[in-house]
Design a protein around this motif. Structure first.
Motif, short mmCIF file in Angstrom:
data_model
loop_
_atom_site.label_atom_id
_atom_site.label_comp_id
_atom_site.label_asym_id
_atom_site.label_seq_id
_atom_site.Cartn_x
_atom_site.Cartn_y
_atom_site.Cartn_z
N PHE A 285 -24.29 -22.16 -120.89
CA PHE A 285 -24.84 -20.76 -121.30
C PHE A 285 -25.55 -20.00 -119.99
N ALA A 286 -26.02 -20.70 -119.12
CA ALA A 286 -26.74 -20.05 -117.93
C ALA A 286 -25.62 -19.20 -117.15
N VAL A 287 -24.66 -20.03 -116.97
CA VAL A 287 -23.52 -19.42 -116.28
C VAL A 287 -23.03 -18.21 -116.98
N GLU B 281 -22.53 -12.30 -117.89
CA GLU B 281 -22.90 -11.11 -118.95
C GLU B 281 -23.68 -10.17 -118.05
N ARG B 282 -24.67 -10.51 -117.45
CA ARG B 282 -25.54 -9.38 -116.64
C ARG B 282 -24.64 -8.70 -115.48
N ARG B 283 -23.75 -9.58 -114.81
CA ARG B 283 -23.08 -8.98 -113.96
C ARG B 283 -21.92 -7.83 -114.42
N GLU B 284 -21.64 -8.22 -115.56
CA GLU B 284 -20.57 -7.19 -116.34
C GLU B 284 -21.30 -6.10 -116.69
N ALA B 285 -22.67 -6.16 -117.19
CA ALA B 285 -23.73 -5.01 -117.65
C ALA B 285 -23.92 -4.21 -116.57
N GLY C 229 -20.99 -2.10 -115.91
CA GLY C 229 -20.52 -1.11 -116.71
C GLY C 229 -19.29 -1.41 -117.66
N HIS C 230 -19.07 -2.65 -117.52
CA HIS C 230 -17.58 -2.77 -118.09
C HIS C 230 -17.82 -3.96 -119.40
N SER C 231 -18.95 -4.18 -119.91
CA SER C 231 -19.25 -4.84 -121.00
C SER C 231 -18.61 -4.36 -122.26
N PRO C 232 -17.81 -5.26 -123.11
CA PRO C 232 -17.42 -4.74 -124.38
C PRO C 232 -18.34 -3.71 -125.46
#
Length: 251
Positions: free
Chosen positions: A225-227, A232-236, A239-242
């Motif tokens: 989960f931590a990974v 998720e935060r890196r993708e956010a 600016g490429h999160s779904p």
């Protein structure tokens, strides 16, 4: 009155039939979505944050089902007979129901990224405690403590699932239906792995140690989960999160 095991299936079948009729009568009809091929479904596993999130579910399911499959063997070591084990399972089921409700409410109020680790920490603690108490089996009050740990297992174990689904919906945006179908598949794979791995623990070690194995799996789930959260935060940030893409398209 006590029934045999066959009556359980008749009861579950009857309740399922009533639920199906209630859904048919109370809910509006929804047009079916287009079919999605297996290749497209599996393509979502190429997204690291989604893959790690689904692996979180896999480790969680492996952990909870490795113990639950052999709960009668574990509690037999505490001196619990058939009727007492039935009471344990009943209390665990009630705690699980409360946990599901709590997980959904907590995910709405404090967010799934806080609810998921809280559930996993409590679950891991309960699993380790179930095996640790085994070393004191036969002493006064130990069975009560074991039943309490089992209730915490039910509460925290099923607190995880609605929060995890909430998180997957946020991660996958408009593709949440496909990702949640993968979540269900992973859950069933985990239940099979858990039962198999639990059997190996019982065979080559003892039923009293199964909580340690299950706790190690849920601790691994916490690490995964931590990974996933970091990805998720890196993708956010990039600016490429779904979910971000979906909100941008709707705006």
């Amino acid at each position: 009155m006590t029934f045999d095991w066959r009556m359980t299936f008749w009861i579950v079948g009857g309740v399922t039939l009533l639920a199906a009729l209630a859904i048919q009568l109370q809910f509006p009809r929804v047009a079916p979505a287009g079919a999605v091929g297996i290749r497209e479904r599996l393509s979502y596993l190429k997204q690291p944050e989604l893959l790690s999130a689904l692996l979180t579910t896999l480790a969680w399911a492996t952990g909870i089902f490795s113990l639950f499959t052999y709960v009668s063997e574990l509690f037999a070591r505490y001196g619990a007979g058939g009727r007492m084990i039935s009471v344990v399972l009943c209390l665990t089921g009630i705690a699980s129901f409360i946990g599901v409700r709590t997980g959904g409410i907590a995910a709405d109020r404090i967010g799934p990224n806080r609810t998921v680790p809280l559930a996993l920490i409590l679950l891991t603690a309960s699993l380790f405690l179930l095996s640790a108490l085994n070393g004191f089996a036969g002493r006064p009050g130990i069975l009560v403590l074991a039943v309490s740990a089992m209730a915490l297992y039910g509460f925290s174990g099923y607190m995880f699932n609605p929060a995890q689904q909430h998180r997957l919906i946020g991660l996958s945006g408009p593709s949440s239906g496909i990702v949640l179908s993968l979540q269900s598949s992973v859950l069933y794979v985990g239940s099979a792995l858990g039962a198999s791995a639990g059997g190996a623990v019982v065979r080559f070690a003892t039923a009293g140690e199964i909580g340690y194995f299950a706790g190690a799996m849920t601790a691994m789930s916490l690490v995964l989960f931590a990974v996933s959260l970091r990805l998720e935060r890196r993708e956010a940030h990039s600016g490429h999160s779904p979910a971000a893409d979906d909100s941008g398209a709707s705006g």
